[in-house]
Design an enzyme around this catalytic site. Structure first.
Site, PDB file in Angstrom:
ATOM      1  N   MET A  32     112.585 -69.098 -24.247  1.00 33.52           N
ATOM      2  CA  MET A  32     112.123 -68.184 -23.210  1.00 33.52           C
ATOM      3  C   MET A  32     111.470 -67.003 -23.887  1.00 33.52           C
ATOM      4  O   MET A  32     111.976 -66.515 -24.887  1.00 33.52           O
ATOM      5  CB  MET A  32     113.312 -67.639 -22.430  1.00 33.52           C
ATOM      6  N   CYS A  33     110.382 -66.553 -23.326  1.00 35.68           N
ATOM      7  CA  CYS A  33     109.753 -65.378 -23.916  1.00 35.68           C
ATOM      8  C   CYS A  33     109.047 -64.607 -22.836  1.00 35.68           C
ATOM      9  O   CYS A  33     107.865 -64.799 -22.590  1.00 35.68           O
ATOM     10  CB  CYS A  33     108.774 -65.785 -25.001  1.00 35.68           C
ATOM     11  N   LEU A  34     109.777 -63.790 -22.150  1.00 35.69           N
ATOM     12  CA  LEU A  34     109.103 -62.959 -21.163  1.00 35.69           C
ATOM     13  C   LEU A  34     109.880 -61.686 -20.928  1.00 35.69           C
ATOM     14  O   LEU A  34     111.032 -61.555 -21.351  1.00 35.69           O
ATOM     15  CB  LEU A  34     108.877 -63.717 -19.853  1.00 35.69           C
ATOM     16  N   ARG A  85     110.394 -59.947 -24.965  1.00 28.96           N
ATOM     17  CA  ARG A  85     109.246 -59.810 -25.865  1.00 28.96           C
ATOM     18  C   ARG A  85     109.477 -58.641 -26.810  1.00 28.96           C
ATOM     19  O   ARG A  85     109.943 -57.580 -26.395  1.00 28.96           O
ATOM     20  CB  ARG A  85     107.997 -59.525 -25.047  1.00 28.96           C
TER      21      ARG A  85
END
Lengths: 558, 156
Positions: free
Chosen positions: B90-92, B96
């Site tokens: 996951m990268c949001l 970040r």
């Protein structure tokens, strides 16, 4: 100490008050005398103006300071004989420095006596201290709708501002904060409040975080750590901005770290500015000196950063002078801030003076019109050997006199001519211009292309070679075509580099021996803008070929 | 920070274990390693993942809290914001690096993850094909998500 009964009553009053106000100090030599400092911290900060001592004609806008803390009221009470029934208490009030106006002090003392009357001439000290505290909280009614600021003489400014800061700091240090990073409650004395937004974190966490950011080069993160900081107003987020170097020093961060921060920030700005020109020397590539981003000499001065916040809130409109592909000649000079190399920001050659026509090295940077005029000047004008101004002959002989610098030169080969005897150039058999003084008498457009030597000849050769290459692609190597075209054009002279042209008059006729190792090495180095440890003396015996004897042999670097 | 980092993590772990966020079980994967957390997240009732139990690994970088934690779904999940490449990354938002702020806490990360199960964010998707289905053909999205939940996230 006459009246024993009175003694008891007065002493008793003061001692009972010390129980309430431990800061009340009874004079050890006089039990009826006591002093107390009453802090002045108005409920709404006191608006203060510091008008200059001398009236100046120029109207300097005065800034209002809002002081939360002012030097305390120093109250000194003496209870005389006959107090309380017959005499009122003797009251003295002052402030250090005396910022409180004299009439206010008078009023306060008068109120003390009134109070004593109101209390039926009874014990009044406690009531009076309480009264003064209330007065202090209400700023002694100094601020009225007619008078919104208190004027205090200029000479007390520093002392008062200092006091305010010290008291705030003291208050801050006594508080406890939950540091959002280590999640520990910390005493204010080990915390730091960020100047712009007021968020508080503990000093070790701030140090760790900012040191980390700066060592990783992530200078954009050197801002408040709070996740919601600056988000309250949506778009204004940028305003919370990165921190000032002076603030980082205050936290405190190491000087070396702050220095790196300042340098990195400047570098980032230079890099993001498309108008930045870099040194053409391959081994240097430093940015050219720039007024917009002056080199940091004192990284800890605020000024270096003053423009920073503006940059972030309103980007500076691009300077048209910088971005124009062909700035006026005078603006072309660029000096590398690292190696001090002076060069032309357009052609990236070493600086050639104001009057030289030069063109961008990359054709992509010039428009079709500019390219056309460039080519025209290249092929249809002869450059002056001194200043490189392009000249075109409309009629007459080939002895030219530069309109710009008045150098005498040969129109055919751009050689410098001796002003005392310019025509001998056309009378020497060994020179390519022998007996050609009157060639192209009608101007070179009229008769067609003559046989040019020197810079113009080279340009013609290069143009011819390019044409040949375009017609027969891949067949000949470029160099081959060039060589061929040069032979066809009868070129026997030197390359057209302006510097070479300038020196042309001193050089013997005939191509330099390009195979001589010294010269080849020199050319290679020159192409790369490099230097080496060779002295020109080592280059061999070609000095002997020079017509003009060299000055006493001073070792010279190439 | 390195010294304080462990202290903060211990503190956060204590808080989370004594007052766990809704529908989550949080443990250390290995008691000797404070930096690797194992979470079992129940699919929220109101979501297409209801009934599933999703295993997550949350790794705290060495310089936590200056760098964000890294969250991976170990259980396969059909979701526009969770990569379908076996890593489940996951990268949001706050995960970040440029958005992360040290005062953010792990509990906030976990709550954000849970909210993401309830309401995916197709405009910031790692799986653009799933995002397309989610936006244009919700029924089909719902069907696949439920199937996957049944297949991978139930009874394990």
């Amino acid at each position: 100490m006459a009246d024993l009964n009175g003694d008891d009553e007065r002493e008793e009053e003061l001692s009972s008050i010390t129980a309430i106000y431990p800061e009340l100090v009874v004079d050890p030599s006089n039990p009826f005398s006591a002093s107390i400092d009453i802090p002045v911290a108005p409920s709404t900060p006191l608006a203060v103006l510091f008008p200059p001592a001398i009236d100046t004609l120029t109207q300097i806008p005065l800034d209002t300071h809002r002081l939360e803390h002012l030097p305390p009221l120093q109250l000194h009470i003496i209870l005389p004989n006959g107090y309380p029934s017959e005499c009122p208490p003797h009251l003295e009030i002052k402030t250090t420095p005396s910022w409180l106006p004299a009439e206010t002090l008078e009023r306060l003392i008068k109120e003390g006596h009134n109070l004593w009357e109101e209390y039926g001439r009874g014990q009044v000290v406690f009531a009076y201290i309480d009264f003064l505290q209330n007065e202090a909280e209400a700023s002694f009614e100094l601020i009225t709708p007619q008078n919104e600021e208190l004027e205090i003489p200029q000479e007390m400014k520093i002392e008062l501002l200092d006091f305010d800061i010290k008291m705030k700091r003291k208050k801050f240090e006594a508080e406890t904060f939950d540091c959002g990073v280590c999640l520990e409650p910390k005493k204010g004395s080990v915390c730091y409040r960020l100047m712009k937004c007021g968020h508080v974190f503990c000093v070790p966490c701030l140090q760790d975080f900012y040191n980390n950011c700066i060592s990783e080069g992530d200078v954009a993160s050197v801002r408040c750590i709070d996740p919601d900081c600056g988000k309250e107003n949506g778009r204004r987020r940028k305003k919370s901005g990165t921190l000032n170097p002076s603030e980082l020093l205050q936290i405190p961060l190491d000087k070396e770290v702050v220095k790196r921060y300042v340098e990195l920030k400047r570098k980032k700005k230079l890099e993001s500015d498309k108008s930045t020109i870099y040194c053409p020397r391959k081994w240097c590539q430093g940015p050219a000196r720039s007024k917009k981003y002056p080199k940091v000499t004192d990284p800890f001065s605020m000024e270096a950063f003053e423009s920073d916040s503006e940059d972030e809130s309103a980007p500076v409109p691009p300077n048209t002078n910088d971005t124009k592909p062909n700035p006026a000649n005078i603006e072309r000079l660029a000096i590398c801030e690292d190696c001090n190399f002076a060069f032309c920001r357009v052609c990236l050659a070493s600086w050639h003076g104001d009057y030289v026509r030069c063109w961008p090295r990359s054709e992509a940077e010039i428009s079709a019109d500019e390219k056309a005029s460039f080519d025209y000047i290249r092929l249809h004008t002869s450059p002056c050997p001194t200043c490189s101004s392009p000249c075109q002959k409309t009629h007459g002989c080939n002895h030219m006199n530069c309109f710009q610098c008045h150098t005498h030169f040969c129109y055919l080969c751009s050689s410098w001519l001796d002003p005392s005897n310019p025509y001998q150039h056309f009378n020497k058999k060994e020179i390519g211009c022998y007996m050609r003084l009157w060639e192209l008498e009608e101007g070179d457009e009229g008769v067609g292309n003559g046989r040019f030597n020197g810079a113009r000849g080279w340009e013609a050769a290069i143009a011819a070679a390019e044409e040949a290459d375009a017609n027969a692609p891949q067949e000949n190597e470029e160099v081959g075509a060039l060589q061929q075209a040069m032979n066809n054009a009868g070129i026997q002279d030197r390359p057209p580099a302006p510097a070479a042209v300038q020196r042309a008059h001193r050089r013997p006729v005939g191509p330099p021996d390009a195979n001589a190792p010294g010269i080849r090495r020199f050319v290679e180095l020159a192409m790369n803008d490099e230097e080496d440890d060779w002295d020109s003396d080592e280059l061999g015996s070609d000095d002997e070929d020079w017509e003009i004897p060299m000055m006493p042999q001073v070792p010279r670097r190439i | 920070m390195q010294a304080g980092s462990g202290k903060r993590i211990t503190k956060e772990l204590g808080e989370i274990q004594s007052d766990p966020p809704e529908g989550m079980k949080v443990t250390l994967k290995d008691d000797s390693d404070l930096h690797t957390w194992q979470i079992v997240m129940d699919g929220p009732e109101q979501s297409v993942y209801a009934g599933g139990h999703f295993k997550l690994i949350l790794v705290l970088p060495k310089d936590y809290p200056f760098k964000p934690p890294v969250v991976n779904f170990q259980t396969k999940i059909y979701h526009p914001n969770i990569s379908n490449d076996g890593k489940g990354s996951m990268c949001l938002g706050m995960l970040r690096t440029d958005e992360w702020k040290p005062p953010n806490k792990i509990v906030a990360v976990l709550n954000m993850t849970r909210n993401l199960l309830i309401e995916p964010n197709p405009d910031d998707a790692v799986e653009s094909s799933i995002a397309e289905v989610y936006k244009n053909d919700y029924k089909s999205f719902e069907k696949t998500a439920k199937e996957w939940t049944k297949k991978y996230a139930v009874g394990k």
